[in-house]
Design a protein around this motif. Structure first.
Motif, PDB file in Angstrom:
ATOM      1  N   LEU A  55      -5.318   7.123   4.498  1.00 54.16           N
ATOM      2  CA  LEU A  55      -5.857   7.825   3.320  1.00 54.16           C
ATOM      3  C   LEU A  55      -6.416   6.852   2.288  1.00 54.16           C
ATOM      4  N   LYS A  56      -5.707   5.750   2.091  1.00 52.88           N
ATOM      5  CA  LYS A  56      -6.137   4.772   1.081  1.00 52.88           C
ATOM      6  C   LYS A  56      -7.245   3.858   1.589  1.00 52.88           C
ATOM      7  N   LYS A  57      -7.503   3.907   2.900  1.00 52.26           N
ATOM      8  CA  LYS A  57      -8.407   2.932   3.537  1.00 52.26           C
ATOM      9  C   LYS A  57      -7.945   1.514   3.188  1.00 52.26           C
ATOM     10  N   PRO A 143       2.408   2.902  -2.660  1.00 53.40           N
ATOM     11  CA  PRO A 143       1.316   2.153  -3.287  1.00 53.40           C
ATOM     12  C   PRO A 143       0.714   2.996  -4.404  1.00 53.40           C
ATOM     13  N   SER A 144      -0.096   2.388  -5.233  1.00 49.34           N
ATOM     14  CA  SER A 144      -0.807   3.162  -6.242  1.00 49.34           C
ATOM     15  C   SER A 144      -1.682   4.196  -5.518  1.00 49.34           C
ATOM     16  N   ALA A 145      -1.803   5.384  -6.120  1.00 49.54           N
ATOM     17  CA  ALA A 145      -2.472   6.501  -5.438  1.00 49.54           C
ATOM     18  C   ALA A 145      -3.973   6.481  -5.677  1.00 49.54           C
ATOM     19  N   ASN A 146      -4.612   5.410  -5.224  1.00 46.70           N
ATOM     20  CA  ASN A 146      -6.066   5.298  -5.300  1.00 46.70           C
ATOM     21  C   ASN A 146      -6.570   4.771  -3.965  1.00 46.70           C
ATOM     22  N   LYS A 147      -7.854   4.991  -3.704  1.00 49.27           N
ATOM     23  CA  LYS A 147      -8.463   4.356  -2.530  1.00 49.27           C
ATOM     24  C   LYS A 147      -8.434   2.849  -2.755  1.00 49.27           C
ATOM     25  N   ILE A 151      -9.914   2.027  -9.032  1.00 45.78           N
ATOM     26  CA  ILE A 151      -9.083   2.027 -10.240  1.00 45.78           C
ATOM     27  C   ILE A 151      -7.784   2.777  -9.965  1.00 45.78           C
ATOM     28  N   SER A 152      -6.659   2.245 -10.429  1.00 44.24           N
ATOM     29  CA  SER A 152      -5.374   2.925 -10.224  1.00 44.24           C
ATOM     30  C   SER A 152      -5.287   4.182 -11.090  1.00 44.24           C
ATOM     31  N   PRO A 153      -4.554   5.199 -10.605  1.00 51.72           N
ATOM     32  CA  PRO A 153      -4.453   6.473 -11.320  1.00 51.72           C
ATOM     33  C   PRO A 153      -3.309   6.481 -12.340  1.00 51.72           C
ATOM     34  N   LEU A 180      -0.017   0.250 -16.247  1.00 53.63           N
ATOM     35  CA  LEU A 180      -0.403  -0.910 -15.412  1.00 53.63           C
ATOM     36  C   LEU A 180       0.696  -1.122 -14.379  1.00 53.63           C
ATOM     37  N   GLU A 181       0.327  -1.638 -13.215  1.00 57.64           N
ATOM     38  CA  GLU A 181       1.305  -1.839 -12.151  1.00 57.64           C
ATOM     39  C   GLU A 181       2.425  -2.803 -12.547  1.00 57.64           C
ATOM     40  N   SER A 182       3.526  -2.693 -11.784  1.00 55.44           N
ATOM     41  CA  SER A 182       4.710  -3.525 -12.026  1.00 55.44           C
ATOM     42  C   SER A 182       4.405  -5.016 -11.863  1.00 55.44           C
ATOM     43  N   ARG A 229     -11.532  -8.436  -4.735  1.00 56.71           N
ATOM     44  CA  ARG A 229     -11.901  -7.439  -5.728  1.00 56.71           C
ATOM     45  C   ARG A 229     -10.881  -6.292  -5.678  1.00 56.71           C
ATOM     46  N   HIS A 230     -10.472  -5.826  -6.831  1.00 56.38           N
ATOM     47  CA  HIS A 230      -9.429  -4.822  -6.898  1.00 56.38           C
ATOM     48  C   HIS A 230      -9.570  -4.076  -8.206  1.00 56.38           C
ATOM     49  N   TYR A 231      -8.924  -2.937  -8.320  1.00 53.20           N
ATOM     50  CA  TYR A 231      -8.893  -2.195  -9.583  1.00 53.20           C
ATOM     51  C   TYR A 231     -10.309  -1.940 -10.103  1.00 53.20           C
TER      52      TYR A 231
HETATM   53 MG    MG Z   1      -2.731  -0.751  -5.958  1.00 58.12          MG
END
Ligand code: MG
Ligand code: TXA
Length: 317
Positions: A55-57, A143-147, A151-153, A180-182, A229-231
């Motif tokens: 789902l997240k690819k 994991p964060s619920a984004n592809k 951007i994280s949700p 923001l993530e842990s 690249r992230h977020y």
């Molecule tokens: Mg994440």
């Protein structure tokens, strides 16, 4: 228009049971945490874990964080050490993730941890998620619920936007307290921070009574998800800018900036916690408004400002 958010459920006992049953059946659920919203599945089930990656690819080499209710449920999966106990006592449950050595007999899905000999574990603070974890006899990979790379949700609506109807239940606990993530800290040898977050290096230093480094070496870095690249909102971002044109989104911090349509203020009061909470919300808003370029003013590199700068730098690619 159909209700686009029909997979968002308010938190009550009946909906909690529905979510718990789905998790028991190795299905996924969108869950709130104090940091960002997550996509949860049984960490003991490769079937559930495969769904998360697909789902997240997400590249299979990027391991997931395993979320536990308490120490008792953790002991059979990883080796604990003194540094862990000190930090756990001070900061858990809360926005900190510990990388520890995996036990040979651990029941964790090998896919969830990318076949590594180490495991990232966290005890989330969010009450709804703790209720769920308490009622299960397995931990949750979340994991964060984004592809992957997006951007994280920070709200249930964000999760629904990311995955549409491919997640059947997203529990709505409003917007995330931190946003923001842990903080991720590797405790398998000399402690070092792999991902900055709400828990700051100086707080960790104080508890462990030693200087803590933030890992800079991207070749040996132990968090593969942090390499590239992230977020990212998928729009070019320029950091440390003093001004922007009217057709460019300008992300600012503090009260010296005018109120204009294209100006998005992380915090008028120059409060870094507030800025952290607004960061992903504002990036998503700018993306939804179809801006083609984002400028960002310079943001203090102290406290949680370190984490904000880290995310912005990665979002800029
Ligand atoms: Mg994440
Ligand atoms: O706040 C959070 O930590 C959120 C919420 C949902 O709990 N979760 C989260 O998960 O941010 P995710 O999958 O988006 O990021 C996990 C990070 C990745 O950078 C991954 O590479 C790193 O943790 N990680 C996982 N296992 C690791 C390990 N064994 N060693 C080093 N890094 C690891």
């Amino acid at each position: 228009m159909n209700n686009i958010y029909s997979n968002i459920y308010k938190v009550n006992n009946s909906n909690l049971s529905k979510a718990i049953n789905r998790l028991k059946k190795k299905d996924l659920v969108g869950v709130p945490t104090e940091t960002v919203y997550g996509l949860a599945g049984s960490a003991y089930s490769s079937k559930a874990i495969k769904k998360i990656y697909s789902l997240k690819k997400r590249p299979l080499k990027n391991p997931l964080i395993i979320h536990y209710y308490n120490l008792e449920k953790l002991k059979k999966d990883v080796d604990l050490n003194d540094n862990f106990f000190k930090l756990y006592k001070k900061f858990s449950p809360g926005p900190i993730t510990f990388v520890l050595r995996k036990k040979k007999k651990s029941l964790l899905s090998n896919i969830a941890i990318a076949r590594l000999k180490t495991v990232a574990i966290r005890f989330p603070q969010n009450k709804v998620l703790r209720k769920i974890l308490k009622s299960l006899n397995f931990p949750l990979a979340i994991p964060s619920a984004n592809k992957s790379t997006h951007i994280s949700p920070v709200s249930a609506e964000d999760v629904s936007q990311e995955f549409k109807r491919s997640i059947k239940i997203i529990l709505n606990d409003g917007s995330c307290k931190i946003g923001l993530e842990s903080t991720v800290i590797d405790l398998t040898s000399k402690p070092r921070i792999l991902r900055p977050g709400f828990i700051e290096p100086k707080d960790i230093s104080r508890v462990l009574n030693k200087k803590i480094t933030i890992s800079q070496n991207s070749k040996t870095i132990k968090a593969p998800g942090m390499l590239k690249r992230h977020y990212s909102p998928g729009i070019p971002i320029k950091l440390n800018q003093k001004k922007a044109k009217n057709n460019e989104a300008f992300i600012v911090f503090g009260k010296k900036y005018k109120k204009r349509k294209n100006i998005f203020n992380l915090s008028y009061k120059s409060n870094l916690n507030e800025a952290a909470k607004n960061l992903y919300k504002i990036l998503r808003l700018i993306k939804n408004k179809n801006y083609k370029m984002i400028y960002v003013c310079s943001i203090p590199k102290t406290g949680i400002g370190l984490a904000i700068n880290d995310r912005l730098t990665r979002a800029a690619g």
